[in-house]
Write a protein that holds these residues in place. Structure first.
Motif, PDB file in Angstrom:
ATOM      1  N   TRP A  78      -7.157   0.330  -4.512  1.00 54.93           N
ATOM      2  CA  TRP A  78      -7.280   1.652  -5.136  1.00 54.93           C
ATOM      3  C   TRP A  78      -7.637   2.614  -4.024  1.00 54.93           C
ATOM      4  CZ3 TRP A  78      -8.422   3.010 -10.585  1.00 54.93           C
ATOM      5  CH2 TRP A  78      -9.037   4.253 -10.756  1.00 54.93           C
ATOM      6  N   ARG A  79      -6.705   3.503  -3.696  1.00 59.76           N
ATOM      7  CA  ARG A  79      -6.985   4.520  -2.686  1.00 59.76           C
ATOM      8  C   ARG A  79      -6.362   5.831  -3.132  1.00 59.76           C
ATOM      9  NH1 ARG A  79      -2.958   5.285   1.134  1.00 59.76           N
ATOM     10  NH2 ARG A  79      -1.116   3.994   0.816  1.00 59.76           N
ATOM     11  N   TYR A  80      -6.607   6.875  -2.335  1.00 57.53           N
ATOM     12  CA  TYR A  80      -6.136   8.211  -2.696  1.00 57.53           C
ATOM     13  C   TYR A  80      -5.213   8.744  -1.620  1.00 57.53           C
ATOM     14  CZ  TYR A  80      -9.912   7.954  -6.062  1.00 57.53           C
ATOM     15  OH  TYR A  80     -10.723   7.562  -7.079  1.00 57.53           O
ATOM     16  N   ASP A  81      -4.078   9.289  -2.043  1.00 61.56           N
ATOM     17  CA  ASP A  81      -3.115   9.864  -1.121  1.00 61.56           C
ATOM     18  C   ASP A  81      -3.763  10.998  -0.322  1.00 61.56           C
ATOM     19  OD1 ASP A  81      -0.509  10.116  -0.017  1.00 61.56           O
ATOM     20  OD2 ASP A  81      -0.108  11.828  -1.326  1.00 61.56           O
ATOM     21  N   GLY A  82      -3.670  10.898   1.013  1.00 60.83           N
ATOM     22  CA  GLY A  82      -4.202  11.949   1.873  1.00 60.83           C
ATOM     23  C   GLY A  82      -5.667  11.811   2.237  1.00 60.83           C
ATOM     24  N   TYR A  83      -6.318  10.732   1.810  1.00 58.27           N
ATOM     25  CA  TYR A  83      -7.743  10.539   2.083  1.00 58.27           C
ATOM     26  C   TYR A  83      -7.963   9.163   2.696  1.00 58.27           C
ATOM     27  CZ  TYR A  83      -8.452  14.574  -0.923  1.00 58.27           C
ATOM     28  OH  TYR A  83      -8.401  15.828  -1.454  1.00 58.27           O
ATOM     29  N   VAL A  84      -8.983   9.074   3.555  1.00 58.02           N
ATOM     30  CA  VAL A  84      -9.329   7.765   4.122  1.00 58.02           C
ATOM     31  C   VAL A  84      -9.999   6.933   3.036  1.00 58.02           C
ATOM     32  CG1 VAL A  84      -9.614   8.675   6.460  1.00 58.02           C
ATOM     33  CG2 VAL A  84     -11.609   8.508   4.963  1.00 58.02           C
ATOM     34  N   GLY A  85     -10.037   5.627   3.284  1.00 57.97           N
ATOM     35  CA  GLY A  85     -10.748   4.730   2.388  1.00 57.97           C
ATOM     36  C   GLY A  85      -9.814   3.897   1.541  1.00 57.97           C
ATOM     37  N   ASN A  86     -10.292   2.708   1.223  1.00 53.79           N
ATOM     38  CA  ASN A  86      -9.565   1.794   0.355  1.00 53.79           C
ATOM     39  C   ASN A  86     -10.586   0.955  -0.388  1.00 53.79           C
ATOM     40  OD1 ASN A  86      -7.273   0.603  -0.785  1.00 53.79           O
ATOM     41  ND2 ASN A  86      -7.234  -1.011   0.735  1.00 53.79           N
ATOM     42  N   SER A  87     -10.372   0.799  -1.677  1.00 52.96           N
ATOM     43  CA  SER A  87     -11.296   0.019  -2.493  1.00 52.96           C
ATOM     44  C   SER A  87     -10.484  -0.971  -3.315  1.00 52.96           C
ATOM     45  CB  SER A  87     -12.113   0.953  -3.397  1.00 52.96           C
ATOM     46  OG  SER A  87     -11.267   1.604  -4.331  1.00 52.96           O
ATOM     47  N   PHE A  88     -11.190  -1.819  -4.047  1.00 57.83           N
ATOM     48  CA  PHE A  88     -10.529  -2.844  -4.860  1.00 57.83           C
ATOM     49  C   PHE A  88     -11.162  -2.888  -6.244  1.00 57.83           C
ATOM     50  CE2 PHE A  88      -9.640  -3.968  -0.552  1.00 57.83           C
ATOM     51  CZ  PHE A  88      -8.302  -4.331  -0.590  1.00 57.83           C
ATOM     52  N   VAL A  89     -10.296  -2.973  -7.250  1.00 58.73           N
ATOM     53  CA  VAL A  89     -10.716  -3.071  -8.649  1.00 58.73           C
ATOM     54  C   VAL A  89     -10.291  -4.443  -9.151  1.00 58.73           C
ATOM     55  CG1 VAL A  89     -10.366  -2.173 -10.980  1.00 58.73           C
ATOM     56  CG2 VAL A  89     -10.474  -0.592  -9.034  1.00 58.73           C
ATOM     57  N   SER A  90     -11.233  -5.173  -9.749  1.00 60.91           N
ATOM     58  CA  SER A  90     -10.928  -6.489 -10.328  1.00 60.91           C
ATOM     59  C   SER A  90     -11.332  -6.513 -11.788  1.00 60.91           C
ATOM     60  CB  SER A  90     -11.706  -7.601  -9.614  1.00 60.91           C
ATOM     61  OG  SER A  90     -11.274  -7.737  -8.296  1.00 60.91           O
ATOM     62  N   PHE A  91     -10.459  -7.097 -12.596  1.00 60.10           N
ATOM     63  CA  PHE A  91     -10.759  -7.401 -13.991  1.00 60.10           C
ATOM     64  C   PHE A  91     -10.801  -8.922 -14.088  1.00 60.10           C
ATOM     65  CE2 PHE A  91      -8.624  -3.321 -14.159  1.00 60.10           C
ATOM     66  CZ  PHE A  91      -9.221  -2.628 -15.192  1.00 60.10           C
ATOM     67  N   GLU A  92     -11.940  -9.478 -14.482  1.00 61.35           N
ATOM     68  CA  GLU A  92     -12.067 -10.931 -14.644  1.00 61.35           C
ATOM     69  C   GLU A  92     -12.364 -11.215 -16.115  1.00 61.35           C
ATOM     70  OE1 GLU A  92     -14.141 -12.997 -11.181  1.00 61.35           O
ATOM     71  OE2 GLU A  92     -14.828 -10.909 -10.993  1.00 61.35           O
ATOM     72  N   LEU A  93     -11.639 -12.195 -16.663  1.00 60.59           N
ATOM     73  CA  LEU A  93     -11.772 -12.535 -18.076  1.00 60.59           C
ATOM     74  C   LEU A  93     -12.267 -13.965 -18.236  1.00 60.59           C
ATOM     75  CD1 LEU A  93      -8.333 -11.164 -19.369  1.00 60.59           C
ATOM     76  CD2 LEU A  93     -10.485  -9.925 -19.076  1.00 60.59           C
TER      77      LEU A  93
END
Length: 141
Positions: A78-93
């Protein structure tokens, strides 16, 4: 403490199969999450959407699926166009007495620009709490 991920857990009154479909089928996702043009629960699949403050700036979200374990786990960057940074989203069931325990984790928020109030951790916490505890819960009810 700032680098701690956001974790939201919710026991949903629905089967794992139903919750999995809700988090992986774009036709279901638009009812509680974002209206995505395309979405496939396949590693390497890229998707994007606009989102942000209802009355404020909208951001182009750029995401790529990094892990899929059917009916168990879905992770994407999950990141944003034009901005630094990167994150991660997890859904665990996981099954819990004929219900589904969903554990959402969003990590890497500290990599986003710290001077932009839109990227404040509290905004993410508020958003994910609403998405999981209100929007998804109500959709599955």
């Amino acid at each position: 403490m700032e680098n701690q991920p956001i974790i939201v857990e919710r026991t949903l009154n629905a089967s794992i199969a139903k919750v999995w479909k809700a988090i992986t089928d774009k036709d279901e996702m638009k009812n509680w999450y974002f209206d995505l043009a395309e979405f496939k629960a396949e590693v390497g699949f890229k998707f994007q959407f606009m989102g942000g403050d209802t009355n404020g700036k909208q951001y182009l979200h750029l995401c790529e699926i990094t892990e899929v374990i059917p009916e168990k786990k879905l992770t994407y960057s999950w990141r944003y166009d034009g901005y630094v940074g990167n994150s991660f989203v997890s859904f665990e069931l996981s099954e819990q007495e004929n219900k589904t325990l969903l554990r959402l984790t969003h990590e890497g928020l500290e990599t986003f620009p710290q001077g932009n109030p839109d990227f404040a951790k509290g905004n993410f916490a508020e958003g994910w709490n609403y998405i999981v505890n209100t929007a998804l819960k109500n959709y599955l009810a």
